[in-house]
Scaffold this motif. Structure first.
Motif, PDB file in Angstrom:
ATOM      1  N   ALA A   1     -10.228  -8.045   3.942  1.00 15.84           N
ATOM      2  CA  ALA A   1      -9.178  -7.019   3.942  1.00 15.84           C
ATOM      3  C   ALA A   1      -7.831  -7.641   4.243  1.00 15.84           C
ATOM      4  O   ALA A   1      -6.809  -7.266   3.661  1.00 15.84           O
ATOM      5  N   SER A   2      -7.785  -8.620   5.168  1.00 19.06           N
ATOM      6  CA  SER A   2      -6.535  -9.297   5.499  1.00 19.06           C
ATOM      7  C   SER A   2      -5.998 -10.049   4.289  1.00 19.06           C
ATOM      8  O   SER A   2      -4.794 -10.021   4.007  1.00 19.06           O
ATOM      9  N   GLU A   3      -6.876 -10.717   3.557  1.00 19.51           N
ATOM     10  CA  GLU A   3      -6.447 -11.449   2.358  1.00 19.51           C
ATOM     11  C   GLU A   3      -5.926 -10.482   1.301  1.00 19.51           C
ATOM     12  O   GLU A   3      -4.933 -10.762   0.624  1.00 19.51           O
ATOM     13  N   LYS A   4      -6.590  -9.317   1.174  1.00 14.49           N
ATOM     14  CA  LYS A   4      -6.151  -8.324   0.196  1.00 14.49           C
ATOM     15  C   LYS A   4      -4.744  -7.833   0.528  1.00 14.49           C
ATOM     16  O   LYS A   4      -3.893  -7.700  -0.348  1.00 14.49           O
ATOM     17  N   ARG A   5      -4.463  -7.582   1.830  1.00 15.75           N
ATOM     18  CA  ARG A   5      -3.128  -7.124   2.222  1.00 15.75           C
ATOM     19  C   ARG A   5      -2.094  -8.208   1.935  1.00 15.75           C
ATOM     20  O   ARG A   5      -0.967  -7.925   1.533  1.00 15.75           O
ATOM     21  N   CYS A   6      -2.474  -9.464   2.148  1.00 19.30           N
ATOM     22  CA  CYS A   6      -1.566 -10.575   1.873  1.00 19.30           C
ATOM     23  C   CYS A   6      -1.215 -10.615   0.389  1.00 19.30           C
ATOM     24  O   CYS A   6      -0.047 -10.747   0.020  1.00 19.30           O
ATOM     25  N   ILE A   7      -2.228 -10.486  -0.465  1.00 17.76           N
ATOM     26  CA  ILE A   7      -2.003 -10.524  -1.911  1.00 17.76           C
ATOM     27  C   ILE A   7      -1.135  -9.349  -2.340  1.00 17.76           C
ATOM     28  O   ILE A   7      -0.203  -9.496  -3.135  1.00 17.76           O
ATOM     29  N   GLU A   8      -1.418  -8.147  -1.781  1.00 21.32           N
ATOM     30  CA  GLU A   8      -0.643  -6.961  -2.151  1.00 21.32           C
ATOM     31  C   GLU A   8       0.814  -7.112  -1.746  1.00 21.32           C
ATOM     32  O   GLU A   8       1.726  -6.782  -2.504  1.00 21.32           O
ATOM     33  N   THR A   9       1.046  -7.616  -0.520  1.00 18.97           N
ATOM     34  CA  THR A   9       2.420  -7.756  -0.046  1.00 18.97           C
ATOM     35  C   THR A   9       3.158  -8.840  -0.824  1.00 18.97           C
ATOM     36  O   THR A   9       4.328  -8.680  -1.184  1.00 18.97           O
TER      37      THR A   9
ATOM     38  N   PRO B   1      -1.404   5.584  -3.196  1.00 21.95           N
ATOM     39  CA  PRO B   1      -0.801   4.897  -2.046  1.00 21.95           C
ATOM     40  C   PRO B   1      -1.329   5.452  -0.720  1.00 21.95           C
ATOM     41  O   PRO B   1      -1.947   6.522  -0.673  1.00 21.95           O
ATOM     42  N   HIS B   2      -1.087   4.711   0.341  1.00 27.78           N
ATOM     43  CA  HIS B   2      -1.360   5.227   1.683  1.00 27.78           C
ATOM     44  C   HIS B   2      -0.340   6.298   2.042  1.00 27.78           C
ATOM     45  O   HIS B   2      -0.659   7.269   2.713  1.00 27.78           O
ATOM     46  N   ARG B   3       0.907   6.097   1.589  1.00 31.24           N
ATOM     47  CA  ARG B   3       1.968   7.051   1.921  1.00 31.24           C
ATOM     48  C   ARG B   3       3.148   6.865   0.981  1.00 31.24           C
ATOM     49  O   ARG B   3       3.307   5.813   0.355  1.00 31.24           O
ATOM     50  N   LEU B   4       3.960   7.896   0.890  1.00 32.21           N
ATOM     51  CA  LEU B   4       5.240   7.837   0.188  1.00 32.21           C
ATOM     52  C   LEU B   4       6.344   7.818   1.235  1.00 32.21           C
ATOM     53  O   LEU B   4       6.291   8.556   2.226  1.00 32.21           O
ATOM     54  N   LEU B   5       7.349   6.978   1.029  1.00 33.75           N
ATOM     55  CA  LEU B   5       8.469   6.892   1.956  1.00 33.75           C
ATOM     56  C   LEU B   5       9.777   7.102   1.215  1.00 33.75           C
ATOM     57  O   LEU B   5       9.894   6.764   0.035  1.00 33.75           O
TER      58      LEU B   5
ATOM     59  N   THR C   1       0.804  -1.223   0.000  1.00 29.43           N
ATOM     60  CA  THR C   1       0.000   0.000   0.000  1.00 29.43           C
ATOM     61  C   THR C   1       0.832   1.266   0.000  1.00 29.43           C
ATOM     62  O   THR C   1       0.266   2.361   0.059  1.00 29.43           O
ATOM     63  N   ASP C   2       2.140   1.168  -0.044  1.00 33.65           N
ATOM     64  CA  ASP C   2       3.022   2.333   0.001  1.00 33.65           C
ATOM     65  C   ASP C   2       3.827   2.449  -1.290  1.00 33.65           C
ATOM     66  O   ASP C   2       3.891   1.524  -2.093  1.00 33.65           O
ATOM     67  N   MET C   3       4.461   3.599  -1.464  1.00 29.35           N
ATOM     68  CA  MET C   3       5.401   3.815  -2.561  1.00 29.35           C
ATOM     69  C   MET C   3       6.725   4.268  -1.962  1.00 29.35           C
ATOM     70  O   MET C   3       6.756   5.164  -1.102  1.00 29.35           O
ATOM     71  N   LEU C   4       7.808   3.649  -2.396  1.00 29.27           N
ATOM     72  CA  LEU C   4       9.141   3.992  -1.906  1.00 29.27           C
ATOM     73  C   LEU C   4       9.877   4.805  -2.963  1.00 29.27           C
ATOM     74  O   LEU C   4       9.966   4.392  -4.120  1.00 29.27           O
ATOM     75  N   ILE C   5      10.386   5.971  -2.555  1.00 27.46           N
ATOM     76  CA  ILE C   5      11.199   6.808  -3.438  1.00 27.46           C
ATOM     77  C   ILE C   5      12.657   6.635  -3.044  1.00 27.46           C
ATOM     78  O   ILE C   5      13.049   6.950  -1.920  1.00 27.46           O
ATOM     79  N   TRP C   6      13.451   6.090  -3.959  1.00 29.95           N
ATOM     80  CA  TRP C   6      14.888   6.033  -3.715  1.00 29.95           C
ATOM     81  C   TRP C   6      15.439   7.443  -3.881  1.00 29.95           C
ATOM     82  O   TRP C   6      15.140   8.117  -4.862  1.00 29.95           O
ATOM     83  N   PRO C   7      16.229   7.943  -2.926  1.00 28.25           N
ATOM     84  CA  PRO C   7      16.700   9.337  -2.978  1.00 28.25           C
ATOM     85  C   PRO C   7      17.353   9.666  -4.315  1.00 28.25           C
ATOM     86  O   PRO C   7      18.072   8.848  -4.892  1.00 28.25           O
ATOM     87  N   PRO C   8      17.098  10.876  -4.817  1.00 25.62           N
ATOM     88  CA  PRO C   8      17.635  11.253  -6.130  1.00 25.62           C
ATOM     89  C   PRO C   8      19.141  11.449  -6.111  1.00 25.62           C
ATOM     90  O   PRO C   8      19.731  11.814  -5.092  1.00 25.62           O
TER      91      PRO C   8
END
Length: 267
Positions: free
Chosen positions: A150-158, A71-75, A37-44
């Motif tokens: 919802a738990s199954e959805k998180r499992c599939i996403e991960t 996404p829920h958040r960007l990291l 559910t998140d997006m990771l930005i590798w530093p530029p």
């Protein structure tokens, strides 16, 4: 000539942005799904006299691309050599949520560590990945209050994250079990040169904190690394978790860097 951003459209590099001045590459940034559910930005990375402007444009472009995936958040993780990026991130609404120390263990300088015999370690596979997600949810306090769907959805996403954004051939992991109960899990990804293992995910059931589960999993990871000829293991510890830092130091890990985790929330 004013530089312009271009997107690398190759499927293997989806989310990669490149800044160019004419035909000269002056910077890049990469965004990829992270934990479902998140997006990771590798530093530029950027070079040249217009470095700050390039960085600002790269961050903006990466954020636009990342948020388009809802996404829920960007990291992003910013190490000590990249702290000059923090003002640009703060202006875009990111905030620091934790401080990390990077620690390294040299397997060629260590004697073999024996994992406690009371634990059994089950290799990670697509067949037991739902148990990894369950442990993760217990750690972050995200219990199954949203229902089994919802738990199954998180499992599939991960599972999708680990199978699509990482090379399974270079990934290792296991679940720590004692008396038939899952107590923790650890996931490692191997560097392209196969000389390092990065502990990318470590979770311990909150009910068995301070009972040696983390130490047992790290000992088993070191044992696996030594058997496969890997020279170094790299981990990341939250500076607020003094017990985890002490455990790493007592086992022979050394400080090599520090970093900040910056997050921008959307939900």
């Amino acid at each position: 000539m004013a530089h312009q951003l271009a997107v690398q459209n190759h499927r293997a590099f989806d989310g990669l942005f490149v800044a160019k001045e004419g035909k000269r590459v002056v910077g890049s940034i990469w965004v990829q799904p992270w934990a479902g559910t998140d997006m990771l930005i590798w530093p530029p990375a950027s070079v040249g006299c217009r470095r700050q402007r390039t960085i600002n444009e790269l961050i903006l472009k990466a954020e636009q691309w990342g948020t388009s995936r809802n996404p829920h958040r960007l990291l992003t993780y910013v190490n000590a050599r990249q702290f000059s990026l923090l003002p640009s991130l703060y202006r875009r609404g990111f905030r620091s949520v934790s401080n990390l120390v990077t620690m390294e263990f040299s397997t060629n300088l260590a004697t073999a560590l024996e994992s406690p015999s009371s634990f059994r370690f089950e290799p990670l596979s697509v067949w037991n990945f739902n148990r990894v997600v369950h442990l993760r949810d217990r750690v972050v306090g995200n219990h199954s209050s949203q229902g089994p769907a919802a738990s199954e959805k998180r499992c599939i996403e991960t599972l999708h994250h680990f199978t699509s954004c990482m090379d399974i051939a270079l990934m290792q992991g296991f679940i720590a079990i004692r008396d038939g109960r899952d107590l923790g899990c650890l996931v490692m990804s191997q560097s392209s040169t196969r000389s390092k293992l990065y502990v990318s995910f470590l979770a311990i059931d909150p009910e068995v904190k301070s009972q040696g589960v983390g130490r047992a999993m790290l000992s088993h990871a070191i044992e696996l690394a030594q058997k496969s000829g890997v020279r170094q293991i790299v981990t990341f510890c939250n500076t607020g978790d003094a017990m985890a830092v002490r455990t790493h130091l007592h086992m022979g890990f050394k400080y090599i860097d520090r970093s900040q985790v910056c997050v921008k929330f959307y939900r």
